[in-house]
Motif scaffolding. Structure first.
Motif, PDB file in Angstrom:
ATOM      1  N   VAL A   3       0.565  -6.016  13.919  1.00  0.00           N
ATOM      2  CA  VAL A   3       1.885  -5.452  13.633  1.00  0.00           C
ATOM      3  C   VAL A   3       2.627  -6.323  12.625  1.00  0.00           C
ATOM      4  O   VAL A   3       3.245  -5.824  11.673  1.00  0.00           O
ATOM      5  N   ALA A   4       2.573  -7.649  12.809  1.00  0.00           N
ATOM      6  CA  ALA A   4       3.261  -8.554  11.887  1.00  0.00           C
ATOM      7  C   ALA A   4       2.725  -8.403  10.468  1.00  0.00           C
ATOM      8  O   ALA A   4       3.494  -8.352   9.494  1.00  0.00           O
ATOM      9  N   LEU A   5       1.419  -8.306  10.323  1.00  0.00           N
ATOM     10  CA  LEU A   5       0.821  -8.183   8.999  1.00  0.00           C
ATOM     11  C   LEU A   5       1.186  -6.848   8.343  1.00  0.00           C
ATOM     12  O   LEU A   5       1.475  -6.794   7.142  1.00  0.00           O
ATOM     13  N   GLN A   6       1.195  -5.794   9.118  1.00  0.00           N
ATOM     14  CA  GLN A   6       1.544  -4.487   8.562  1.00  0.00           C
ATOM     15  C   GLN A   6       3.031  -4.405   8.216  1.00  0.00           C
ATOM     16  O   GLN A   6       3.402  -3.772   7.225  1.00  0.00           O
ATOM     17  N   ALA A  52      -7.477  -7.915   9.715  1.00  0.00           N
ATOM     18  CA  ALA A  52      -6.608  -7.759   8.545  1.00  0.00           C
ATOM     19  C   ALA A  52      -7.375  -7.183   7.360  1.00  0.00           C
ATOM     20  O   ALA A  52      -6.899  -6.261   6.682  1.00  0.00           O
ATOM     21  N   GLU A  53      -8.561  -7.710   7.107  1.00  0.00           N
ATOM     22  CA  GLU A  53      -9.345  -7.218   5.973  1.00  0.00           C
ATOM     23  C   GLU A  53      -9.759  -5.766   6.175  1.00  0.00           C
ATOM     24  O   GLU A  53      -9.798  -4.974   5.222  1.00  0.00           O
ATOM     25  N   ALA A  54     -10.065  -5.404   7.421  1.00  0.00           N
ATOM     26  CA  ALA A  54     -10.432  -4.019   7.702  1.00  0.00           C
ATOM     27  C   ALA A  54      -9.274  -3.064   7.438  1.00  0.00           C
ATOM     28  O   ALA A  54      -9.489  -1.884   7.137  1.00  0.00           O
ATOM     29  N   ALA A  55      -8.032  -3.591   7.521  1.00  0.00           N
ATOM     30  CA  ALA A  55      -6.845  -2.783   7.270  1.00  0.00           C
ATOM     31  C   ALA A  55      -6.409  -2.825   5.813  1.00  0.00           C
ATOM     32  O   ALA A  55      -5.353  -2.300   5.462  1.00  0.00           O
ATOM     33  N   GLY A  56      -7.196  -3.469   4.948  1.00  0.00           N
ATOM     34  CA  GLY A  56      -6.886  -3.505   3.528  1.00  0.00           C
ATOM     35  C   GLY A  56      -5.949  -4.615   3.104  1.00  0.00           C
ATOM     36  O   GLY A  56      -5.407  -4.590   1.994  1.00  0.00           O
ATOM     37  N   THR A  66      -0.150  -4.342  -1.090  1.00  0.00           N
ATOM     38  CA  THR A  66      -0.845  -4.966   0.028  1.00  0.00           C
ATOM     39  C   THR A  66      -0.080  -6.206   0.460  1.00  0.00           C
ATOM     40  O   THR A  66       1.068  -6.429   0.068  1.00  0.00           O
ATOM     41  N   ALA A  67      -0.698  -7.013   1.296  1.00  0.00           N
ATOM     42  CA  ALA A  67      -0.137  -8.296   1.726  1.00  0.00           C
ATOM     43  C   ALA A  67      -1.226  -9.342   1.616  1.00  0.00           C
ATOM     44  O   ALA A  67      -2.420  -9.013   1.532  1.00  0.00           O
TER      45      ALA A  67
END
Length: 406
Positions: A31-34, A66-70, A168-169
């Motif tokens: 959630v934090a990364l998104q 994280a990588e799987a989420a782009g 992206t992040a």
């Protein structure tokens, strides 16, 4: 049981077949990364805990998520003797090169590479271990003051601008963060603080020993407001059971209640120890389901394997005086212990032992849960010290004792 099919993986950061008990934390970091990715406030996180709790495995799994989420990621480990700029510079270069492949972010990424060139050239004087490819000439005035705190902030800002342009992040993963010297840690915190103020999509996920929380607070007083500090400790009983049962089920094997509870008892819920006992019990068993006799036969081999690897590699880094200090701690039990009690055990003054204590903290062997308290960073290390140094510390009857609280 077929050793080739052994489903357990005791190793340094080796991912287990079943990462039990960490789903809630993985979700909060997702959630934090998104949130960061869409420009919403998101706290960075520091995973803190003792050796063997599974911090590195969790750090790597979150990176995979994280990588799987782009989301773009970089990962470094902070060993003793290497500077943070030297560790980060090559990784940030790779991130900027990847971001430059996105047309919308190309110009910002190239400017970031120019910032990196100025950063590396100016700080090479101070941090001689910086080695990074230079793809573009520096931009005068961009991350080239020669001051780490200012230049790292400018560099990370530019990376954040490029990541935002690419939609992206960037997640920066740093393991063993407790080894980063305080001034360099302060510079990293300042850079993250600036990206948060500008709502740039940069998140730091670090891992380290329990003293990391205090180190970051000392480096920058606002660190505890900037980061979450989830504690990675022993697995709860049900999660620990799943860490044993599910890998066995994956291989069509099982274990009955009594041997399962015995593994949980001797491993004390620590992720690495569960893998060690699971692996050796598998090797000791002749057939499924695994029995209590299998666990008992495996325990001697499990302890010997940890003594020669997990424990011994840390013991060997210590000087004779440091080993005596650790043996005195072990004589007092698992801990934590007051510095005065350790000094009394060694028949020495607290003040004379202060350099030894400081050295052991710097090596990551011990930490201070509270002022004047000392505890092992490695679970069960007190038992190991008694096995490898059976005799208690020799008492010098003529040496003064100072048992006051310190």
């Amino acid at each position: 049981m077929d050793p080739i099919r052994n489903p357990f993986a005791p190793g340094a950061g080796t991912p287990p077949l079943e990462l039990a008990g960490r789903d809630e934390l993985r979700e909060s970091l997702r959630v934090a990364l998104q949130r960061s990715r869409i420009g919403r406030p998101a706290k960075s996180a520091m995973l803190v805990g003792l050796r063997g709790a599974g911090k590195t495995v969790l750090l790597d799994r979150v990176r995979m998520d994280a990588e799987a989420a782009g989301i773009h990621t970089v990962r470094v480990e902070a060993p003793e003797g290497r500077s943070l700029p030297a560790l980060l510079a090559p990784q940030l270069r790779q991130a900027l090169l990847r971001l430059s492949q996105t047309e919308a972010a190309k110009a910002m990424a190239i400017r970031g590479l120019r910032a990196l060139a100025g950063f590396a050239r100016k700080l090479k004087v101070t941090y001689g271990d910086i080695e990074v490819g230079i793809d573009y000439e520096p931009e005068p005035g961009l991350a080239d003051n020669g001051d780490l705190e200012h230049d790292l902030q400018a560099l990370v800002e530019q990376v954040g601008v490029a990541a935002r342009a690419a939609g992206t992040a960037l997640a920066i993963f740093v393991d063993e963060l407790q080894y980063v010297p305080e001034p360099q840690l302060a510079a990293l915190i300042t850079a993250l603080h600036r990206t948060e103020q500008r709502q740039l999509p940069i998140v730091l996920v670090g891992a380290g020993l329990p003293q990391l929380r205090g180190q970051m607070g000392n480096a920058k007083s606002y660190a505890e407001r900037l980061f979450d500090f989830p504690e990675i400790g022993p697995l709860p009983p049900e999660a620990a059971r799943q860490a044993i049962v599910k890998p066995l089920q994956h291989e069509g094997a099982g274990i009955t209640a009594d041997p399962l509870e015995e593994i949980l008892r001797v491993a004390r819920g620590y992720a690495y120890f569960l893998q060690v006992w699971g692996s050796h019990t598998w090797l000791a068993a002749r057939e499924s389901p695994l029995t209590l006799d299998d666990v008992r036969r495996a325990s001697a081999a499990a302890v010997a394997a940890m003594d020669e690897g997990f424990f011994r590699v840390r013991f060997d880094r210590c000087t004779p005086r440091e080993r005596t200090y650790l043996r005195a701690m072990a004589e007092l039990g698992p801990g934590p212990h007051r510095s005065g009690d350790i000094a009394a055990c060694m028949r020495e003054k607290v003040s004379s032992l202060a350099p030894t204590r400081s050295s052991l903290i710097a090596k990551g062997m011990i930490w201070s849960p509270n002022f004047g308290d000392t505890a092992f960073t490695v679970p069960m290390f007190d038992e190991f010290m008694k096995r490898i140094m059976p005799a208690a510390p020799a008492a010098d009857a003529g040496a003064p004792s100072e048992t006051g609280r310190t």
